[in-house]
Design a protein around this motif. Structure first.
Motif, mmCIF file in Angstrom:
data_model
loop_
_atom_site.group_PDB
_atom_site.id
_atom_site.type_symbol
_atom_site.label_atom_id
_atom_site.label_comp_id
_atom_site.label_asym_id
_atom_site.label_seq_id
_atom_site.Cartn_x
_atom_site.Cartn_y
_atom_site.Cartn_z
ATOM 1 N N ASN A 4 0.826 -1.202 0.000
ATOM 2 C CA ASN A 4 0.000 0.000 0.000
ATOM 3 C C ASN A 4 0.862 1.254 0.000
ATOM 4 O O ASN A 4 1.709 1.431 0.881
ATOM 5 N N GLY A 5 0.659 2.111 -0.990
ATOM 6 C CA GLY A 5 1.161 3.470 -0.930
ATOM 7 C C GLY A 5 0.075 4.351 -0.324
ATOM 8 O O GLY A 5 -0.811 3.854 0.377
ATOM 9 N N ASP A 6 0.134 5.648 -0.601
ATOM 10 C CA ASP A 6 -0.918 6.516 -0.076
ATOM 11 C C ASP A 6 -1.174 7.680 -1.024
ATOM 12 O O ASP A 6 -0.449 7.891 -2.000
ATOM 13 N N HIS A 7 -2.230 8.420 -0.723
ATOM 14 C CA HIS A 7 -2.553 9.626 -1.493
ATOM 15 C C HIS A 7 -3.311 10.576 -0.597
ATOM 16 O O HIS A 7 -3.964 10.167 0.370
ATOM 17 N N TYR A 8 -3.207 11.868 -0.908
ATOM 18 C CA TYR A 8 -3.964 12.858 -0.140
ATOM 19 C C TYR A 8 -4.312 14.038 -1.037
ATOM 20 O O TYR A 8 -3.703 14.268 -2.087
ATOM 21 N N ALA A 9 -5.310 14.802 -0.610
ATOM 22 C CA ALA A 9 -5.708 16.040 -1.284
ATOM 23 C C ALA A 9 -6.238 17.011 -0.241
ATOM 24 O O ALA A 9 -6.958 16.610 0.682
ATOM 25 N N LEU A 10 -5.871 18.283 -0.378
ATOM 26 C CA LEU A 10 -6.337 19.352 0.504
ATOM 27 C C LEU A 10 -6.889 20.476 -0.355
ATOM 28 O O LEU A 10 -6.352 20.763 -1.428
ATOM 29 N N ALA A 11 -7.954 21.122 0.117
ATOM 30 C CA ALA A 11 -8.563 22.180 -0.679
ATOM 31 C C ALA A 11 -9.142 23.273 0.200
ATOM 32 O O ALA A 11 -9.726 23.000 1.256
ATOM 33 N N LEU A 12 -8.978 24.504 -0.250
ATOM 34 C CA LEU A 12 -9.709 25.651 0.271
ATOM 35 C C LEU A 12 -10.680 26.087 -0.819
ATOM 36 O O LEU A 12 -10.304 26.170 -2.001
ATOM 37 N N VAL B 270 -2.506 18.103 -4.358
ATOM 38 C CA VAL B 270 -2.743 16.664 -4.434
ATOM 39 C C VAL B 270 -1.422 15.929 -4.548
ATOM 40 O O VAL B 270 -0.492 16.390 -5.226
ATOM 41 N N ALA B 271 -1.332 14.768 -3.897
ATOM 42 C CA ALA B 271 -0.156 13.906 -4.033
ATOM 43 C C ALA B 271 -0.581 12.448 -4.005
ATOM 44 O O ALA B 271 -1.358 12.037 -3.130
ATOM 45 N N HIS B 272 -0.107 11.677 -4.968
ATOM 46 C CA HIS B 272 -0.270 10.226 -4.993
ATOM 47 C C HIS B 272 1.124 9.612 -4.858
ATOM 48 O O HIS B 272 2.043 9.981 -5.597
ATOM 49 N N ASN B 273 1.264 8.687 -3.934
ATOM 50 C CA ASN B 273 2.557 8.039 -3.676
ATOM 51 C C ASN B 273 2.406 6.526 -3.780
ATOM 52 O O ASN B 273 2.371 5.811 -2.767
ATOM 53 N N PRO B 274 2.318 5.995 -4.999
ATOM 54 C CA PRO B 274 2.154 4.542 -5.164
ATOM 55 C C PRO B 274 3.453 3.795 -4.902
ATOM 56 O O PRO B 274 4.547 4.358 -5.007
ATOM 57 N N PRO C 242 -8.965 4.649 -19.870
ATOM 58 C CA PRO C 242 -8.049 5.263 -18.905
ATOM 59 C C PRO C 242 -7.083 6.224 -19.565
ATOM 60 O O PRO C 242 -6.895 6.202 -20.792
ATOM 61 N N TYR C 243 -6.473 7.107 -18.758
ATOM 62 C CA TYR C 243 -5.364 7.940 -19.221
ATOM 63 C C TYR C 243 -4.431 8.217 -18.043
ATOM 64 O O TYR C 243 -4.729 7.863 -16.896
ATOM 65 N N GLU C 244 -3.288 8.822 -18.354
ATOM 66 C CA GLU C 244 -2.296 9.121 -17.327
ATOM 67 C C GLU C 244 -2.557 10.486 -16.695
ATOM 68 O O GLU C 244 -3.019 11.409 -17.364
ATOM 69 N N VAL C 245 -2.236 10.589 -15.400
ATOM 70 C CA VAL C 245 -2.337 11.841 -14.656
ATOM 71 C C VAL C 245 -1.072 12.002 -13.826
ATOM 72 O O VAL C 245 -0.540 11.015 -13.289
ATOM 73 N N ALA C 246 -0.561 13.219 -13.738
ATOM 74 C CA ALA C 246 0.597 13.476 -12.876
ATOM 75 C C ALA C 246 0.261 13.074 -11.441
ATOM 76 O O ALA C 246 -0.824 13.365 -10.932
ATOM 77 N N ALA C 247 1.211 12.423 -10.777
ATOM 78 C CA ALA C 247 0.948 11.940 -9.422
ATOM 79 C C ALA C 247 0.839 13.068 -8.415
ATOM 80 O O ALA C 247 0.116 12.955 -7.418
ATOM 81 N N ARG C 248 1.520 14.194 -8.676
ATOM 82 C CA ARG C 248 1.507 15.321 -7.726
ATOM 83 C C ARG C 248 1.271 16.620 -8.496
ATOM 84 O O ARG C 248 1.967 16.908 -9.467
ATOM 85 N N PHE C 249 0.304 17.385 -8.023
ATOM 86 C CA PHE C 249 -0.043 18.624 -8.715
ATOM 87 C C PHE C 249 -0.840 19.552 -7.799
ATOM 88 O O PHE C 249 -1.369 19.148 -6.761
#
Length: 365
Positions: A211-219, A237-241, A260-267
């Motif tokens: 298991n990796g992890d991911h998170y997102a924060l927003a205002l 946003v950050a995805h850490n697979p 499907p398509y590709e998305v940057a893991a961190r943005f």
């Protein structure tokens, strides 16, 4: 605890069922498709959906099934959950539930949504349970999602992209995600709302069984002023697979509508949407809604090219018929002129802005 009078009224309630839906058609003219330019665009079937709402006493149901063409994933459940109402302000939802993140329910006004939708951050729905409180000054939601839509029930099987909202697919799977959303209503009318959203979860990798992890924060902030509406979001946003050797951790795969398509893991993402409503009396047309929705995706990986989206349009309301007339422009955007596969990941520094003129006509019942 709710009052005795309210509780008694709920006990006397009889079972209720409401059915609705929509049928939509789409005209499209794309700047990057020579065959459409030669023919003057194309007009065809978009989607048919059925909505069901049911209730008995304090228990209720909300479900929506959509049927697209096979090229766009075919048929799938957009949302479907059972709820329990503790009081007029407190509810519990369980099933394929709306994810409490960002401006509810749409961070946009147009048919295309904003760029947040294409990274799973707008109108997302996952499998889990959610508690909501709606007060005069404060609103909050707390949720746990076991996973995104699971269609195969196999730990070593990739998730299908035949789904409505974008989720991580490919060799990684979203699991054990927690969401918290807090909303403060400013002023006395509730039309000025400032919010904070957070989500954190795991990413299970099929190849490594880790298991990796991911998170997102927003205002986020939403303001209604006279006939105007303004929506603003700032997201990180950050995805850490934990991928297998040789697989890049800077890219994840997301899917919806069958592909499907590709998305940057961190943005980071920055969005701003503005709209104005004008009431008219033009035969069956009773209202016009003018809008502009802008989104910017700032990728954190060095060498990746950022993505943009801007949609200018009008929504015409004529009884039960709603017509979106949109001019959607994109730069390194998979659905707006790119090569689809890696526009939201590595991108192309030599890409051009492309545009799509779109008219979507829907009868909602």
């Amino acid at each position: 605890m709710f009052g005795t009078q309210w509780a008694y009224a709920q006990q006397e309630e009889k079972p209720k069922l409401e059915l609705g839906g929509a049928l939509r058609f789409n005209y499209v003219y794309s700047s990057w498709k020579e065959e459409q330019k030669t023919k003057g665009g194309e007009f065809g079937y978009d989607m048919f959906r059925i909505n069901a709402r049911a209730s008995f006493k304090n228990v209720f149901l909300n479900a929506e099934y959509r049927l697209y063409s096979e090229a766009f994933g075919g048929g799938f459940l957009k949302q479907g959950w059972v709820g329990y109402r503790f009081s007029e302000k407190d509810e519990l939802h369980a099933g394929l539930v709306y994810v409490p993140f960002g401006i509810k329910q749409y961070n946009s006004n147009n048919w295309f949504f904003n760029i947040t939708y294409y990274a799973g951050l707008e109108d997302d729905h996952d499998m889990g349970i959610k508690y909501l409180h709606t007060g005069d000054r404060w609103e909050y939601a707390i949720a746990f999602f076991k996973n995104a839509e699971e269609l195969n029930f196999g730990g070593d099987v990739e998730n299908s992209s035949s789904r409505y909202s974008y989720d991580v697919v490919g060799r990684n799977k979203e699991t054990n995600q927690f969401n918290v959303k807090l909303l403060r209503k400013l002023g006395n009318t509730g039309n000025n709302q400032l919010g904070f959203s957070a989500q954190y979860g795991q990413l299970y990798n099929i190849d490594t069984d880790r298991n990796g992890d991911h998170y997102a924060l927003a205002l986020h902030h939403e303001l209604d002023w006279r006939d105007w509406n303004f929506k603003t979001e700032i997201i990180t946003v950050a995805h850490n697979p934990v991928n297998a050797a040789g697989q890049s951790n800077a890219i994840i795969q997301m899917g919806a509508y069958g592909t499907p398509y590709e998305v940057a893991a961190r943005f980071n993402m920055y969005t701003f949407a503005a709209s104005k409503v004008v009431n008219v009396n033009w035969g069956p047309v009773s209202q016009l809604k003018f809008y502009n929705d802008f989104g910017y995706m700032q990728k954190k990986e060095r060498g990746f090219t950022d993505s943009f989206q801007n949609v200018t349009g009008i929504l015409l309301t004529a009884g039960q018929v709603y017509t979106y007339v949109d001019y959607a422009a994109g730069y390194n955007h998979s659905w707006l002129g790119g090569n689809f596969v890696d526009d939201f990941s590595t991108g192309n520094p030599d890409a051009k802005w492309e545009a799509r003129f779109n008219i979507n006509i829907g009868y909602y019942f």
